[in-house]
Design an enzyme around this catalytic site. Sequence first.
Site, PDB file in Angstrom:
ATOM      1  N   HIS A  24      -6.515  -3.717  -0.514  1.00 58.35           N
ATOM      2  CA  HIS A  24      -7.616  -3.095   0.241  1.00 58.35           C
ATOM      3  C   HIS A  24      -8.316  -4.133   1.120  1.00 58.35           C
ATOM      4  O   HIS A  24      -8.683  -3.853   2.260  1.00 58.35           O
ATOM      5  CB  HIS A  24      -8.671  -2.517  -0.721  1.00 58.35           C
ATOM      6  N   LYS A  48     -14.278  12.835 -11.739  1.00 53.15           N
ATOM      7  CA  LYS A  48     -13.411  11.782 -12.281  1.00 53.15           C
ATOM      8  C   LYS A  48     -14.241  10.783 -13.070  1.00 53.15           C
ATOM      9  O   LYS A  48     -15.366  10.437 -12.665  1.00 53.15           O
ATOM     10  CB  LYS A  48     -12.725  11.039 -11.120  1.00 53.15           C
ATOM     11  N   ARG A  97       1.705   1.786   1.755  1.00 58.38           N
ATOM     12  CA  ARG A  97       2.554   0.768   1.116  1.00 58.38           C
ATOM     13  C   ARG A  97       4.021   1.146   1.128  1.00 58.38           C
ATOM     14  O   ARG A  97       4.887   0.294   0.958  1.00 58.38           O
ATOM     15  CB  ARG A  97       2.102   0.544  -0.340  1.00 58.38           C
ATOM     16  N   SER A 136      -4.847   0.113  -7.374  1.00 53.12           N
ATOM     17  CA  SER A 136      -5.953   0.153  -8.341  1.00 53.12           C
ATOM     18  C   SER A 136      -5.478   0.734  -9.663  1.00 53.12           C
ATOM     19  O   SER A 136      -5.925   0.305 -10.740  1.00 53.12           O
ATOM     20  CB  SER A 136      -7.099   1.017  -7.810  1.00 53.12           C
TER      21      SER A 136
HETATM   22  O1  PNS Z   1      -8.384   5.651  -2.941  1.00 53.98           O
HETATM   23  P1  PNS Z   1      -8.003   7.094  -2.980  1.00 53.98           P
HETATM   24  O2  PNS Z   1      -8.355   7.696  -4.320  1.00 53.98           O
HETATM   25  O3  PNS Z   1      -6.569   7.321  -2.615  1.00 53.98           O
HETATM   26  O4  PNS Z   1      -8.901   7.845  -1.861  1.00 53.98           O
HETATM   27  C1  PNS Z   1      -8.791   9.229  -1.680  1.00 53.98           C
HETATM   28  C2  PNS Z   1      -9.872   9.753  -0.708  1.00 53.98           C
HETATM   29  C3  PNS Z   1     -11.261   9.255  -1.089  1.00 53.98           C
HETATM   30  C4  PNS Z   1      -9.566   9.275   0.697  1.00 53.98           C
HETATM   31  C5  PNS Z   1      -9.805  11.299  -0.772  1.00 53.98           C
HETATM   32  O5  PNS Z   1      -9.805  11.714  -2.106  1.00 53.98           O
HETATM   33  C6  PNS Z   1     -10.960  12.021  -0.074  1.00 53.98           C
HETATM   34  O6  PNS Z   1     -11.073  11.972   1.133  1.00 53.98           O
HETATM   35  N1  PNS Z   1     -11.831  12.691  -0.873  1.00 53.98           N
HETATM   36  C7  PNS Z   1     -12.988  13.426  -0.368  1.00 53.98           C
HETATM   37  C8  PNS Z   1     -12.741  14.953  -0.385  1.00 53.98           C
HETATM   38  C9  PNS Z   1     -11.914  15.351   0.831  1.00 53.98           C
HETATM   39  O7  PNS Z   1     -12.396  15.300   1.940  1.00 53.98           O
HETATM   40  N2  PNS Z   1     -10.632  15.687   0.583  1.00 53.98           N
HETATM   41  C10 PNS Z   1      -9.644  15.901   1.622  1.00 53.98           C
HETATM   42  C11 PNS Z   1      -9.690  17.280   2.207  1.00 53.98           C
HETATM   43  S1  PNS Z   1      -8.563  17.432   3.588  1.00 53.98           S
END
Ligand code: PNS
Length: 173
Positions: A24, A48, A97, A136
Amino acid sequence: MFHENTEDMTIVYPGSFDPVTLGHIDITRRAAEFAHRLVVAVLDNPHKEPMFSVAERVSFLQDSLADVSNVEIDSFSGLLADYVVKKGADAVLRGLRCADDFGNEFPYAVCNKAISGGRVETIFLPASPEFVHVSSSIVREVANFGVVSDFVPPVVRVAIEKRFLILTDSVDS
Ligand code: PNS
């Protein structure tokens, strides 16, 4: 639509960052080279149970990126597309990745653009070769077995050591 002058571009790099990894940090530093302003946004997800609280995750990012002047650390809840528009940002940044990452990310990129009325684009940056294996979830998994991986910034190493009361060589000596 991006700003006409890309020097004004604000990019949001969202994630759980539970915890932030060297992968990151690498993506953030590289994007900060071409973004005018880069907001690293920690998702506060009430559904979560995280390893580290939002406040801890924000503080690890602040510590690890304190030297990068155009990077701001924030947190958000709810829809990413709404947050990006509220921030006046032009695009979301996601690291890739491997091909599977692209497969997972592609529908979210399309969805974020659709639900924002076409305002929110997504930019993908490939992981640097030295970080393609870093995640992570792997850091959390090995931490549960008492192993502090080399995949995280020093501030996170210390936090994991404290959390699991791991006595490392450096603590012993
Ligand atoms: O590090 P991660 O867990 O892969 O990040 C995922 C993240 C935060 C980018 C994703 O879960 C997110 O955008 N969550 C907010 C809710 C949302 O907008 N979902 C997508 C709808 S299209």
